[in-house]
Design a protein around this motif. Structure first.
Motif, mmCIF file in Angstrom:
data_model
loop_
_atom_site.group_PDB
_atom_site.id
_atom_site.type_symbol
_atom_site.label_atom_id
_atom_site.label_comp_id
_atom_site.label_asym_id
_atom_site.label_seq_id
_atom_site.Cartn_x
_atom_site.Cartn_y
_atom_site.Cartn_z
ATOM 1 N N UNK A 105 44.731 49.364 48.937
ATOM 2 C CA UNK A 105 44.340 47.967 48.770
ATOM 3 C C UNK A 105 44.660 47.526 47.342
ATOM 4 N N UNK A 106 44.962 46.258 47.185
ATOM 5 C CA UNK A 106 45.381 45.725 45.890
ATOM 6 C C UNK A 106 44.161 45.332 45.071
ATOM 7 N N UNK A 107 44.152 45.744 43.812
ATOM 8 C CA UNK A 107 43.089 45.344 42.909
ATOM 9 C C UNK A 107 43.344 43.913 42.413
ATOM 10 N N UNK A 108 42.289 43.211 41.993
ATOM 11 C CA UNK A 108 42.510 41.912 41.349
ATOM 12 C C UNK A 108 43.416 42.076 40.136
ATOM 13 N N UNK A 109 44.038 40.989 39.732
ATOM 14 C CA UNK A 109 44.923 41.042 38.574
ATOM 15 C C UNK A 109 44.135 41.373 37.311
ATOM 16 N N UNK A 110 44.845 41.778 36.257
ATOM 17 C CA UNK A 110 44.185 42.103 34.997
ATOM 18 C C UNK A 110 43.438 40.888 34.447
ATOM 19 N N UNK A 111 44.007 39.713 34.611
ATOM 20 C CA UNK A 111 43.333 38.489 34.157
ATOM 21 C C UNK A 111 42.049 38.268 34.955
ATOM 22 N N UNK A 112 42.136 38.430 36.273
ATOM 23 C CA UNK A 112 40.948 38.238 37.108
ATOM 24 C C UNK A 112 39.863 39.260 36.793
ATOM 25 N N UNK A 113 40.261 40.503 36.538
ATOM 26 C CA UNK A 113 39.285 41.536 36.196
ATOM 27 C C UNK A 113 38.632 41.253 34.846
ATOM 28 N N UNK A 114 39.415 40.774 33.902
ATOM 29 C CA UNK A 114 38.850 40.464 32.584
ATOM 30 C C UNK A 114 37.822 39.340 32.681
ATOM 31 N N UNK A 115 38.084 38.369 33.563
ATOM 32 C CA UNK A 115 37.127 37.281 33.770
ATOM 33 C C UNK A 115 35.898 37.777 34.520
ATOM 34 N N UNK A 116 36.124 38.635 35.522
ATOM 35 C CA UNK A 116 35.021 39.154 36.321
ATOM 36 C C UNK A 116 34.045 39.964 35.471
ATOM 37 N N UNK A 117 34.580 40.788 34.577
ATOM 38 C CA UNK A 117 33.747 41.656 33.753
ATOM 39 C C UNK A 117 33.447 41.056 32.377
ATOM 40 N N UNK A 118 33.939 39.844 32.158
ATOM 41 C CA UNK A 118 33.677 39.144 30.896
ATOM 42 C C UNK A 118 34.067 40.004 29.693
ATOM 43 N N UNK A 119 35.309 40.468 29.731
ATOM 44 C CA UNK A 119 35.810 41.305 28.650
ATOM 45 C C UNK A 119 37.272 40.973 28.397
ATOM 46 N N UNK A 120 37.876 41.666 27.459
ATOM 47 C CA UNK A 120 39.261 41.375 27.100
ATOM 48 C C UNK A 120 40.230 42.072 28.043
ATOM 49 N N UNK A 121 41.446 41.555 28.111
ATOM 50 C CA UNK A 121 42.471 42.184 28.944
ATOM 51 C C UNK A 121 42.870 43.537 28.372
ATOM 52 N N UNK A 122 42.708 43.697 27.067
ATOM 53 C CA UNK A 122 43.021 44.995 26.456
ATOM 54 C C UNK A 122 42.070 46.062 27.000
ATOM 55 N N UNK A 123 40.780 45.708 27.101
ATOM 56 C CA UNK A 123 39.805 46.660 27.662
ATOM 57 C C UNK A 123 40.126 46.976 29.113
ATOM 58 N N UNK A 124 40.458 45.942 29.891
ATOM 59 C CA UNK A 124 40.807 46.149 31.298
ATOM 60 C C UNK A 124 42.037 47.032 31.416
ATOM 61 N N UNK A 125 43.028 46.795 30.562
ATOM 62 C CA UNK A 125 44.244 47.614 30.593
ATOM 63 C C UNK A 125 43.906 49.084 30.336
ATOM 64 N N UNK A 126 43.036 49.330 29.360
ATOM 65 C CA UNK A 126 42.630 50.707 29.048
ATOM 66 C C UNK A 126 41.919 51.347 30.234
ATOM 67 N N UNK A 127 41.073 50.575 30.931
ATOM 68 C CA UNK A 127 40.367 51.087 32.112
ATOM 69 C C UNK A 127 41.362 51.468 33.198
ATOM 70 N N UNK A 128 42.312 50.580 33.458
ATOM 71 C CA UNK A 128 43.271 50.820 34.537
ATOM 72 C C UNK A 128 44.166 52.015 34.232
ATOM 73 N N UNK A 129 44.609 52.132 32.996
ATOM 74 C CA UNK A 129 45.449 53.271 32.622
ATOM 75 C C UNK A 129 44.670 54.571 32.759
ATOM 76 N N UNK A 130 43.377 54.542 32.402
ATOM 77 C CA UNK A 130 42.538 55.736 32.541
ATOM 78 C C UNK A 130 42.378 56.122 34.013
ATOM 79 N N UNK A 131 42.161 55.123 34.874
ATOM 80 C CA UNK A 131 42.038 55.396 36.312
ATOM 81 C C UNK A 131 43.370 55.882 36.884
ATOM 82 N N UNK A 132 44.472 55.369 36.369
ATOM 83 C CA UNK A 132 45.791 55.834 36.805
ATOM 84 C C UNK A 132 45.986 57.295 36.425
#
Length: 233
Positions: free
Chosen positions: A24-51
């Motif tokens: 299943x497709x995850x929301x975009x990095x922009x959508x995740x940053x808005x959902x979690x009220x954080x920066x896209x840099x933080x979201x990118x770090x989360x996604x790379x860690x999960x990868x």
């Protein structure tokens, strides 16, 4: 727990519970940053860690997806790819990409222990699990050992072809396994961006009389495979 750790824990929980199903497709990095009220840099770090943990994967520029279960792969086994995948209740297929005859050079010559001007056949194939491209294989053969091999169907098992047509049995193999970044041709074949992490396996094969006959370069999506060594298989 840090903010990064909190977000990562929430996404992992959604994956393990099945709320986010396989592929299943995850929301975009922009959508995740808005959902979690954080920066896209933080979201990118989360996604790379999960990868890195093999829980999600990138599909080119299309976005992030939940990874299916890994295939268990024993490099010591001579079972062909389709059989290995089917035994794990998954669907497999192979597509032939290119076949060419070239002068051995670079890592091809090094792996095949060729130190003179000699020709080799290079067979490039993409392998799919459940219609997802997960593996690019380059089979490099010493031309003089495989006359007329290019006339055969090279999308099928080369192990069977070597045995049934040429009488060659692999009696010894040596391996190198290491993570690296995807070169351009691998990225294109697997739907990756150039430079994304991949798992590379170099296998050198010797036939029953001890002569080196071929080598394989395998480029795996790292979330798709788990190496499991069992000398009894």
């Amino acid at each position: 727990m840090t903010r990064l750790g909190q977000i990562k824990s929430i996404i992992k929980d959604r994956i393990s519970s099945g709320t986010l199903g396989r592929r299943s497709k995850l929301p975009s990095e922009r959508e995740l940053s808005e959902l979690f009220n954080t920066t896209r840099i933080t979201i990118k770090d989360v996604l790379v860690s999960l990868e890195t943990e093999g829980l999600i994967y990138r599909e080119g520029r299309k976005g992030w997806y939940v990874s299916p279960p890994r295939i268990c792969y024993n490099p010591l086994s001579r079972s062909h790819f389709e059989k290995m995948v089917q035994e794990q209740h998954r669907q497999a297929r192979t597509e032939l990409v290119t076949v060419r005859t070239d002068i051995a050079y670079g890592e091809y010559a090094q792996a095949l222990e060729i130190d003179s001007l000699s020709s080799i056949h290079i067979i490039e194939r993409v392998r799919f699990i459940d219609d997802r491209a997960v593996l690019l294989v380059e089979n490099c053969l010493k031309s003089e050992l495989f006359p007329n091999i290019l006339e055969f169907d090279l999308a099928t098992s080369l192990t069977h072809l070597f045995s049934n047509t040429y009488g060659y049995q692999t009696k010894r193999s040596k391996f190198e396994v290491f993570p690296t970044s995807a070169p351009k041709h691998v990225a294109k074949a697997l739907g990756l961006s150039e430079g994304q992490p991949i798992l590379k396996i170099c296998r050198v094969n010797y036939k029953q009389d001890g002569e080196l006959m071929d080598c394989e370069f395998e480029y795996w999506r790292p979330d798709a495979v788990m190496i499991k060594i069992d000398s009894g298989e």
